[in-house]
Motif scaffolding. Sequence first.
Motif, PDB file in Angstrom:
ATOM      1  N   THR A   2       0.843  -1.198   0.000  1.00 31.26           N
ATOM      2  CA  THR A   2       0.000   0.000   0.000  1.00 31.26           C
ATOM      3  C   THR A   2       0.877   1.246   0.000  1.00 31.26           C
ATOM      4  OG1 THR A   2      -0.176  -0.468   2.338  1.00 31.26           O
ATOM      5  CG2 THR A   2      -2.200  -0.714   1.036  1.00 31.26           C
ATOM      6  N   ARG A   3       0.533   2.121  -0.854  1.00 34.50           N
ATOM      7  CA  ARG A   3       1.322   3.340  -0.959  1.00 34.50           C
ATOM      8  C   ARG A   3       0.962   4.295   0.174  1.00 34.50           C
ATOM      9  NH1 ARG A   3       4.008   4.502  -6.015  1.00 34.50           N
ATOM     10  NH2 ARG A   3       4.232   2.469  -6.980  1.00 34.50           N
ATOM     11  N   VAL A   4       1.867   5.177   0.474  1.00 30.59           N
ATOM     12  CA  VAL A   4       1.605   6.147   1.530  1.00 30.59           C
ATOM     13  C   VAL A   4       1.544   7.537   0.904  1.00 30.59           C
ATOM     14  CG1 VAL A   4       2.650   4.844   3.413  1.00 30.59           C
ATOM     15  CG2 VAL A   4       4.081   6.307   1.972  1.00 30.59           C
ATOM     16  N   THR A   5       0.935   8.443   1.588  1.00 25.71           N
ATOM     17  CA  THR A   5       0.907   9.816   1.081  1.00 25.71           C
ATOM     18  C   THR A   5       1.941  10.620   1.858  1.00 25.71           C
ATOM     19  OG1 THR A   5      -1.435   9.548   0.699  1.00 25.71           O
ATOM     20  CG2 THR A   5      -0.552  11.784   0.548  1.00 25.71           C
ATOM     21  N   VAL A   6       2.749  11.324   1.096  1.00 22.66           N
ATOM     22  CA  VAL A   6       3.831  12.080   1.711  1.00 22.66           C
ATOM     23  C   VAL A   6       3.793  13.510   1.181  1.00 22.66           C
ATOM     24  CG1 VAL A   6       6.323  12.338   1.740  1.00 22.66           C
ATOM     25  CG2 VAL A   6       5.335  10.084   2.081  1.00 22.66           C
ATOM     26  N   LYS A   7       3.705  14.461   2.114  1.00 23.00           N
ATOM     27  CA  LYS A   7       3.780  15.871   1.698  1.00 23.00           C
ATOM     28  C   LYS A   7       5.155  16.386   2.078  1.00 23.00           C
ATOM     29  CE  LYS A   7      -1.091  17.008   2.071  1.00 23.00           C
ATOM     30  NZ  LYS A   7      -2.104  17.534   2.982  1.00 23.00           N
ATOM     31  N   THR A   8       5.814  16.947   1.105  1.00 21.46           N
ATOM     32  CA  THR A   8       7.193  17.373   1.368  1.00 21.46           C
ATOM     33  C   THR A   8       7.559  18.558   0.490  1.00 21.46           C
ATOM     34  OG1 THR A   8       9.486  16.612   1.327  1.00 21.46           O
ATOM     35  CG2 THR A   8       8.029  15.665  -0.297  1.00 21.46           C
ATOM     36  N   THR A   9       8.590  19.265   0.889  1.00 20.21           N
ATOM     37  CA  THR A   9       9.086  20.369   0.064  1.00 20.21           C
ATOM     38  C   THR A   9      10.473  19.994  -0.430  1.00 20.21           C
ATOM     39  OG1 THR A   9       7.908  21.883   1.479  1.00 20.21           O
ATOM     40  CG2 THR A   9       9.558  22.839   0.031  1.00 20.21           C
ATOM     41  N   ILE A  10      10.654  20.024  -1.718  1.00 13.73           N
ATOM     42  CA  ILE A  10      11.961  19.689  -2.264  1.00 13.73           C
ATOM     43  C   ILE A  10      12.437  20.861  -3.114  1.00 13.73           C
ATOM     44  CG2 ILE A  10      13.263  18.082  -3.705  1.00 13.73           C
ATOM     45  CD1 ILE A  10      11.189  15.932  -2.971  1.00 13.73           C
ATOM     46  N   ASN A  11      13.589  21.369  -2.759  1.00 12.16           N
ATOM     47  CA  ASN A  11      14.143  22.540  -3.448  1.00 12.16           C
ATOM     48  C   ASN A  11      13.110  23.656  -3.573  1.00 12.16           C
ATOM     49  OD1 ASN A  11      16.486  21.072  -3.633  1.00 12.16           O
ATOM     50  ND2 ASN A  11      16.075  20.373  -5.726  1.00 12.16           N
ATOM     51  N   GLY A  48      28.324   8.604   1.117  1.00 15.98           N
ATOM     52  CA  GLY A  48      27.916  10.007   1.191  1.00 15.98           C
ATOM     53  C   GLY A  48      27.564  10.646  -0.143  1.00 15.98           C
ATOM     54  N   ALA A  49      27.624   9.890  -1.242  1.00 12.46           N
ATOM     55  CA  ALA A  49      27.321  10.467  -2.561  1.00 12.46           C
ATOM     56  C   ALA A  49      25.869  10.919  -2.649  1.00 12.46           C
ATOM     57  CB  ALA A  49      27.616   9.447  -3.665  1.00 12.46           C
ATOM     58  N   CYS A  50      25.025  10.356  -1.802  1.00 11.13           N
ATOM     59  CA  CYS A  50      23.586  10.625  -1.851  1.00 11.13           C
ATOM     60  C   CYS A  50      23.170  11.694  -0.843  1.00 11.13           C
ATOM     61  CB  CYS A  50      22.826   9.339  -1.567  1.00 11.13           C
ATOM     62  SG  CYS A  50      23.118   8.766   0.119  1.00 11.13           S
ATOM     63  N   THR A  51      24.138  12.411  -0.276  1.00  8.85           N
ATOM     64  CA  THR A  51      23.819  13.369   0.798  1.00  8.85           C
ATOM     65  C   THR A  51      22.904  14.496   0.313  1.00  8.85           C
ATOM     66  OG1 THR A  51      25.992  12.924   1.739  1.00  8.85           O
ATOM     67  CG2 THR A  51      24.829  14.870   2.566  1.00  8.85           C
ATOM     68  N   VAL A  52      21.856  14.743   1.070  1.00  8.48           N
ATOM     69  CA  VAL A  52      20.969  15.897   0.841  1.00  8.48           C
ATOM     70  C   VAL A  52      20.756  16.570   2.199  1.00  8.48           C
ATOM     71  CG1 VAL A  52      19.772  14.771  -1.082  1.00  8.48           C
ATOM     72  CG2 VAL A  52      18.847  14.559   1.243  1.00  8.48           C
ATOM     73  N   LEU A  53      20.119  17.718   2.191  1.00  5.45           N
ATOM     74  CA  LEU A  53      19.770  18.334   3.468  1.00  5.45           C
ATOM     75  C   LEU A  53      18.303  18.055   3.772  1.00  5.45           C
ATOM     76  CD1 LEU A  53      21.520  21.847   3.413  1.00  5.45           C
ATOM     77  CD2 LEU A  53      22.425  19.623   4.130  1.00  5.45           C
ATOM     78  N   ILE A  54      18.035  17.588   4.973  1.00  2.89           N
ATOM     79  CA  ILE A  54      16.653  17.416   5.434  1.00  2.89           C
ATOM     80  C   ILE A  54      16.484  18.360   6.619  1.00  2.89           C
ATOM     81  CG2 ILE A  54      14.935  15.831   6.355  1.00  2.89           C
ATOM     82  CD1 ILE A  54      16.429  13.557   4.998  1.00  2.89           C
ATOM     83  N   ASP A  55      15.589  19.314   6.448  1.00  2.00           N
ATOM     84  CA  ASP A  55      15.438  20.382   7.441  1.00  2.00           C
ATOM     85  C   ASP A  55      16.800  20.969   7.814  1.00  2.00           C
ATOM     86  OD1 ASP A  55      12.739  20.152   7.351  1.00  2.00           O
ATOM     87  OD2 ASP A  55      12.519  19.101   9.263  1.00  2.00           O
ATOM     88  N   LEU A  63      19.367   6.076   2.990  1.00  2.58           N
ATOM     89  CA  LEU A  63      18.929   5.440   4.243  1.00  2.58           C
ATOM     90  C   LEU A  63      17.603   6.000   4.749  1.00  2.58           C
ATOM     91  CD1 LEU A  63      22.258   5.192   6.294  1.00  2.58           C
ATOM     92  CD2 LEU A  63      21.218   3.503   4.775  1.00  2.58           C
ATOM     93  N   VAL A  64      17.066   6.954   4.012  1.00  2.00           N
ATOM     94  CA  VAL A  64      15.837   7.599   4.469  1.00  2.00           C
ATOM     95  C   VAL A  64      14.657   7.010   3.700  1.00  2.00           C
ATOM     96  CG1 VAL A  64      14.602   9.794   4.600  1.00  2.00           C
ATOM     97  CG2 VAL A  64      17.076   9.711   5.038  1.00  2.00           C
ATOM     98  N   LEU A  65      13.658   6.524   4.418  1.00  2.00           N
ATOM     99  CA  LEU A  65      12.505   5.938   3.743  1.00  2.00           C
ATOM    100  C   LEU A  65      11.416   6.986   3.523  1.00  2.00           C
ATOM    101  CD1 LEU A  65      12.379   2.490   5.540  1.00  2.00           C
ATOM    102  CD2 LEU A  65      13.146   2.983   3.212  1.00  2.00           C
ATOM    103  N   ALA A  66      10.615   6.722   2.521  1.00  2.00           N
ATOM    104  CA  ALA A  66       9.615   7.700   2.082  1.00  2.00           C
ATOM    105  C   ALA A  66       8.799   8.327   3.225  1.00  2.00           C
ATOM    106  CB  ALA A  66       8.709   7.043   1.043  1.00  2.00           C
ATOM    107  N   PRO A  67       8.224   7.528   4.131  1.00  2.00           N
ATOM    108  CA  PRO A  67       7.387   8.151   5.166  1.00  2.00           C
ATOM    109  C   PRO A  67       8.153   9.144   6.036  1.00  2.00           C
ATOM    110  CG  PRO A  67       7.082   5.767   5.137  1.00  2.00           C
ATOM    111  CD  PRO A  67       8.233   6.064   4.236  1.00  2.00           C
ATOM    112  N   GLN A  68       9.470   8.975   6.098  1.00  2.00           N
ATOM    113  CA  GLN A  68      10.275   9.847   6.962  1.00  2.00           C
ATOM    114  C   GLN A  68      10.416  11.271   6.428  1.00  2.00           C
ATOM    115  OE1 GLN A  68      13.506   6.743   7.011  1.00  2.00           O
ATOM    116  NE2 GLN A  68      13.715   7.456   9.120  1.00  2.00           N
ATOM    117  N   ILE A  69      10.053  11.488   5.186  1.00  2.00           N
ATOM    118  CA  ILE A  69      10.208  12.851   4.666  1.00  2.00           C
ATOM    119  C   ILE A  69       8.898  13.632   4.721  1.00  2.00           C
ATOM    120  CG2 ILE A  69      12.190  12.337   3.204  1.00  2.00           C
ATOM    121  CD1 ILE A  69      10.202  12.370   0.798  1.00  2.00           C
TER     122      ILE A  69
END
Lengths: 163, 785
Positions: A2-11, A48-55, A63-69
Motif C-alpha cells: 500500500t502506498r503512503v501519502t507524503v507531503k514534502t518540500t523539495i528545493n 555520502g554520494a547521496c547526501t541531501v539536506l533534510i530540514d 537510508l531515508v525511507l519515504a514516510p520519513q520525509i
Amino acid sequence: MTRVTVKTTINHRKYELAPDPNQTLLDILREELGLTGTKRGCEIGQCGACTVLIDGRAANSCLVLAPQIDGKEILTVEGLASDGRLHPLQESFMDHDAVHCGFCTPGMLMSAKDLLDHAPHPSEEEIRVGISGNLCRCTGYVQIVDAIHDAAERLGKKERIEN
Amino acid sequence: MPHPHTIIGKPARRVDALGKVTGTAKFAEDYSVAHQLFGKVLRATQPHARILRIDTLKAAQLDGVEAVLTADDIPGEKAFGIVIKNQAILALDRVRYLGDGVALVAARTKEIAERASALIEVEYDPLSVVSDPEEALKPDAPKIHGDDNTFVHHKVRKGDITKGFAEADFIIERRFKTQFVEHSYIEPEAVLAEPLEHGGVRITGSVQNLFSSRRSVAAALTLDLNKVQIIQSTLGGSFGGKDEVMTSMCCRAALLAMRTGKPVKMVNTREESFLESYKRHPYVMEYRWGGKNDGSITAMEIRCIADGGAYASMSPFVTWRSAVQATGPYYCENVKTDVYAVYTNNNYTGAMRGFGSPQVNFAIESMMDELAERVGKDPLEIRLQNGFERGALTATGQRLNHTVSLKEVLTRAAHEIGFQEKWSRYRNAPDGAKKRGIGIACSYRGVSLGAEGADAAGAIVSVQTDGSVIVSAGITDMGQGAQTQMSQIAAEVLGISMDRVQFLNTNTSGVPDSGPTVASRGTIMGGSAAKNAAETVRVSLIAAASEMTGLPADTLDLREDYLVDASTGERLSTFSELAAECFRQGKPLYGFGWHKSPKTSWHDEEGRGEAYFTFVYGANIAEVEVDTETGKVDVIDFVSAHDVGKAINRNTVLGQFYGGAAMGLGYGLLEEFEIEDARPKQLNFDEYLLPTSMDVPRIHPIIVENEDAAGPYGAKSVGEPTNEIAAPAVVNAIFNATGKRVFELPANLERVLLGHALRRTSDRGAVLKDSANDAESCKTRRSRE
Ligand code: FES
Ligand code: FES
C-alpha cells in the motif's frame, strides 16, 4: 504494497507524493522526480554520494525511507544555486579544482553547506570532520578542504556587505 | 610568433566543472529513456564449476520479462580479451570465479528482473578451487584455462648475476607480498544500450576504453564497427577500472537490446561491482641483492608472481611494466628479473593506476632502506649514491637520453621537510607509546604504453562560424582533467580564451580509434593530437587573415581573442570576425590532429629493449606517528615531488598529486580486498576501507618541470607516478619509528603491531596467517640494538 501519502518540500517546491513506504528518498529523487544530481554510490550509508539536506541537516538519502520525509524540507544539489546565482561553495569548488570526476561533488557540497550553515568559521579540523562521511577517490580531499575554507570566507564577506 | 603562454601553465577552471557542481552533469546511471527495460545478470554461485544445466523457462514466463539469455544466444564471438580472448561474456560450460555471469534477464522493472533471475535454475558440478597464486604454480593444481596456469613470463637480463653475487660483500634477501585492491570509483558501472534506427546499437555509459569495448560488442553481435556507437557519459572515476568489466556490461546490455528491440539499462550495485570487477594484482616478490660495503649494488635477482585471477585481462602488459621497472632507478650491472602471471579462481586482475609499478616499488624501496641500514647510510644518501643520472643504462639496456631528474626530486623533497635531521632524530628517540618516523621513496616510470603496443591518438578541433570552438578526442576524461588540458592546448594555439571552447564527450563514431586512455598517456598523446589539430586550423585562420588584411602571414598572430599585427600589437579584428571571414573565403575551420609516439622496442627472448620513449621521476616522503600499543599509523605530513615535464594546468596537476598520494596511502595502510578460497570478504565500503578526509594529511606538492621534447609544451605525465611510491614511503617511515619492517601490504594495525595479518574465520575470532619474514624482521631488530 500500500502506498503512503507524503507531503514534502523539495528545493523550495511543494510535492504531494504517493510512494511505496519502503522506497528511499534517493529513489524518489532520482527515479520519480528526475533529480539525478544526487548520486547513488553504495546504498548502505557509507559513501555520502547521496547526501541531501533534510530540514537543514545533511543526511544520506539512501537510508531515508519515504514516510520519513513527510512534512520535511529537502534540499538537493539542484536547489543549491538561488535566483540564478551559484552558491559560494559551488564557485569555490570550481576555483580550487575540488571537482575531479565530480561524482562525490553533490554530496560533498551538501555536507559542506550543513557545516557552514552551522559553523560559519570552521577550522581545518572541523571541515575534515564535516566531510568525513563523504568518500572521494579522486582528490585526496586537499582541494575540497581548501574550497570549503574559501567559501566560508566568501560567505563571511557577503554577510558583512549585506549588513 | 613566440610570445609567453597565456593559458598553458595557468590554473584554469575545468571545462566540465559547472555541470558537476550544479548537478546537471550526466553520469551513466542518470540516462533514462522511455520504454527502457532493466537488465540483470545472474552470476555464478560457485567459484569453479562445470555448468551441467541452465533452465530459464520459469524466469521467461514471469510477467514483465522480455528476454532471458544465455551464452547460446550470443550470435558472434562469445569471449573477449585484449591479449588472450578467454573471458566469456556469459559462461559457456564452466564458471571460473564468483563474478562470472551465467544468464541475463531484461524486464520492465528492476524488481521483476531481480525476481526473474532468481527463478533461473543452474546446476553445477563443482571443481577444485585454487585461490593462491603460488599454489596455482604447482603441477597438481587445478587448471583454470588449458593445462598451464602460468600464462605470462617476462624476463629482463643484464650482465651476469653469478659474477655479481660473487663480487658482493653481502647478500640481502627478502620476500614481499601485496594485496588485491579495489579501484573504488565512487560511481558504480552503468550503461544504457539502445537499438539504432538503421541497425546496430548505441551504448551510453561509464566506459573508460571505448574502442576496445566497441570491438568486443561488434564481434559478439556480428556487427560492423560503424554499427556500434559507444558514447562516454561523464565518468565518475575509473583509475584503470572501467575497462573489461564495462566491455562485458556493454556486450550484455547490447545483446538484450538487440534481442528485445528496446533500450536496456544496466546498473551494478556496489556489491555486484565489488564481486565482478577486476582488481589490482597481488604480487609475491622475492628480491635478492648483492651489495658492497660502500653501498653499491653488484647484483639483483628478482622473481615476482602476480595473481592474474580467472582471466588474462591486462596482466601481460601490467606485469611487463613491473619487469621493466623492477630494479628501480638504480645502477646495477647484473640483473635477472622474472615476472610471472598465473590464473586462479580469484577476481581477475588488470589495469589500475600505477599499472604494475606500486607492487615492485614497495619491494624496491624497502630493499633500498634495508641496504642503507646494512651499510650504515641514511636513506637519502643511499639513493643519491645509486640513483640514475642522465646517460644511465637501465636494466633493460636503454640509455636515458633525457633530463634524468631523480636526484633533483629527491633532494628537493628532502629539503622541504628536513628529512635527514628528522630521520636520525626519530631513529634515536627513546621508546614511548607514540613514536614518530619518516620515510622516503622514489621511482622512475616509463611514459605511455611503451613497447606494450601501438601508441597513437587523434583529436579534432573545429571552429564555428561565430568563433566558438568544439574540441573532441579519442582520449577520454575519467575525472583526471584530460578534457580541460586538451581544451587549454587548443585555446593556447588559437589565442582564445577558455570560455570559447566546448569539449564533447568521446563518441566512437565521431573520433578515430585512439587506443586506451591508460598509462598516463592522456596528456602526452591526447595533448599532442589536440595541438596538431589546433595548429591546422590556425594555418587556415592566418591564411584567411592575410587575404583579408593584405598583410603577410608571418606578421599576423592570434592573441586574447583577437587577430593582431605581431609587429605593432595592433588589434586587426576579433577572433569571431576572423572565423566568419574564413567561412566566407571557403577556408576550412576544421582540424584533425594525429600523434604517434616515438619508436620503442622489446626483445622478449633476450629480455631487453628501449622500453619507453621517455621516463618521469618522483620522490615521496611520509612522516608518521605510530601508536606502539595498537599498531595504528597516522600520516602526519607528506611531501610529493614529481617531474611532470610541464604543468599544462597547475590545478589539475596538483589534483593528481593529492589524489595519487591519497590512493597510495590507502594502498599502504588500509585497503585490502580479501579473498579466501576464492570467496571475496568485502563487498561494500562498510568493510573495504577507503581513506577519508580524516586519513589524508596535508600534502606538500613540489612540481618539478624539466620540459621534455616528447610531449606537448614539454608536458609528460602525472597521474600514475603520484600514486606509486606513497606506500613504500610510509613503510619506510614505520621502520624509522619502530625498527620493524612490514613486508606485506597494507601495513594495518596487526601487521604493524604483530608483524603478520590476522584472518577472520567463519566461526569468529582470528587465526594467524603465516609470514615468511617474521624471522627476518626479528633479525633486523636485533641488528639495530
Ligand atoms: S549511496 Fe547513500 S551513502 Fe552511499
Ligand atoms: S571527485 Fe571523483 S570521487 Fe570525488
